[in-house]
Design a protein around this motif. Structure first.
Motif, short mmCIF file in Angstrom:
data_model
loop_
_atom_site.label_atom_id
_atom_site.label_comp_id
_atom_site.label_asym_id
_atom_site.label_seq_id
_atom_site.Cartn_x
_atom_site.Cartn_y
_atom_site.Cartn_z
N VAL A 69 0.85 -1.20 0.00
CA VAL A 69 0.00 0.00 0.00
C VAL A 69 0.89 1.25 0.00
O VAL A 69 1.73 1.40 0.89
CB VAL A 69 -0.93 0.01 1.23
N PHE A 70 0.70 2.10 -1.01
CA PHE A 70 1.53 3.29 -1.14
C PHE A 70 0.68 4.55 -1.29
O PHE A 70 -0.42 4.49 -1.85
CB PHE A 70 2.45 3.16 -2.36
N GLY A 71 1.18 5.66 -0.78
CA GLY A 71 0.51 6.94 -0.92
C GLY A 71 1.39 7.91 -1.68
O GLY A 71 2.60 8.00 -1.43
N GLU A 72 0.80 8.60 -2.64
CA GLU A 72 1.52 9.61 -3.44
C GLU A 72 0.69 10.88 -3.44
O GLU A 72 -0.54 10.82 -3.39
CB GLU A 72 1.72 9.11 -4.87
N ASN A 73 1.36 12.05 -3.54
CA ASN A 73 0.57 13.27 -3.45
C ASN A 73 0.40 14.00 -4.78
O ASN A 73 -0.27 15.01 -4.84
CB ASN A 73 1.14 14.21 -2.39
N ARG A 74 1.01 13.46 -5.86
CA ARG A 74 0.85 14.12 -7.16
C ARG A 74 0.55 13.12 -8.26
O ARG A 74 1.25 12.11 -8.40
CB ARG A 74 2.13 14.86 -7.52
N VAL A 75 -0.43 13.44 -9.05
CA VAL A 75 -0.87 12.55 -10.12
C VAL A 75 0.26 12.31 -11.12
O VAL A 75 0.59 11.18 -11.47
CB VAL A 75 -2.10 13.15 -10.85
N GLN A 76 0.88 13.41 -11.56
CA GLN A 76 1.92 13.34 -12.57
C GLN A 76 3.13 12.54 -12.09
O GLN A 76 3.69 11.73 -12.80
CB GLN A 76 2.36 14.78 -12.89
N GLU A 77 3.50 12.78 -10.84
CA GLU A 77 4.67 12.09 -10.27
C GLU A 77 4.43 10.59 -10.22
O GLU A 77 5.31 9.78 -10.56
CB GLU A 77 4.96 12.64 -8.86
#
Ligand code: PLP
Length: 238
Positions: free
Chosen positions: A52-60
């Motif tokens: 399970v991972f969290g990212e804060n930017r769509v593009q990244e």
């Protein structure tokens, strides 16, 4: 300390916090917040069993997941990825396809756009509503007075499965300072479930590296941990 060792320690800390709160350790999900880290850091976590991972930017994340395909191949399909950063309305369509869940919905406008994408193809996107509990100008999130109305709208959308609430408390040095905010989020969830018929909100996403033990004591079902797993982030987020 390696990422594997850090993950082991965080998992142990979560288990201990659950024991103190008389909760089942399986009731708290560990999200590894990999924003700003390159794909090799994610691969290390993946190899240590993290999914399970969290990212804060769509593009990244779009960029990273393409790189991950060449590193872990089919493994990418086993990842559960959450958008935990602000979602601009021009990125909603991409976000709906790219992420397993969007945890930062805070307006009917963004929700309706997500729903337009998913309902058409029969996909159902799990979302959380991000709530703002302090007056910090810069903060995202719906304020608590507008929360019931937003939840009612989401509850009606066919392409959206609203699962719960998410919150980032104002920064305090002492984790105890965050406790009233965690407690308030749980109360708002309980109130919404009582007053909106048929609505179930099992998820409370709250707690970060420095305060997750307190968040677990207050009912968190998902802790979002970056620094304690990957180390201090290599560059500024904005
Ligand atoms: C960066 C971030 C985290 C992780 O914070 P750490 O203090 O590094 O654990 C958690 N939640 C959100 C919304 C974030 O943006």
């Amino acid at each position: 300390m390696s990422i594997r060792e850090n993950l082991d320690r965080v998992r142990t800390d979560i288990t201990e916090a659950c024991a103190r709160a008389s909760r089942d350790a399986a009731s708290v999900k560990l999200m590894a917040v990999s924003k700003t880290w390159g794909p090799t850091a994610l691969v290390e976590a993946f190899e240590a069993g993290q999914r399970v991972f969290g990212e804060n930017r769509v593009q990244e994340w779009d960029h990273k997941q393409q790189q991950l395909h060449s590193l872990i191949g089919e493994g990418v399909g086993t990842l559960e990825t959450h958008l935990i950063g602000n979602l601009q309305s021009n990125k909603t369509s991409k976000a709906a396809w790219l992420f397993s869940a969007v945890d930062t919905v805070d307006s009917v406008k963004v929700a309706a756009r997500l729903n337009d994408v998913t309902a058409q193809v029969g996909k159902v996107l799990p979302v959380l509503v991000e709530v703002k509990l302090s007056d910090e100008e810069s903060k995202q999130g719906v304020d608590e007075y507008e929360l019931p109305s937003l939840l009612r709208h989401l509850h009606e959308m066919e392409g959206i499965d609203v699962r719960g609430l998410m919150m980032v408390p104002p920064w305090t040095d002492d984790a105890e300072g965050a406790r009233p905010y965690f407690r308030r989020l749980r109360e708002l969830r309980d109130e919404a479930e009582r007053t909106i018929e048929g609505l179930h909100l099992p998820e409370l996403s709250m707690g970060m590296s420095h305060d997750f033990a307190v968040a677990i004591e207050e009912g968190s079902t998902c802790v979002r941990i970056g620094t304690a797993i990957f180390g201090v982030r290599p560059r500024a987020e904005d």
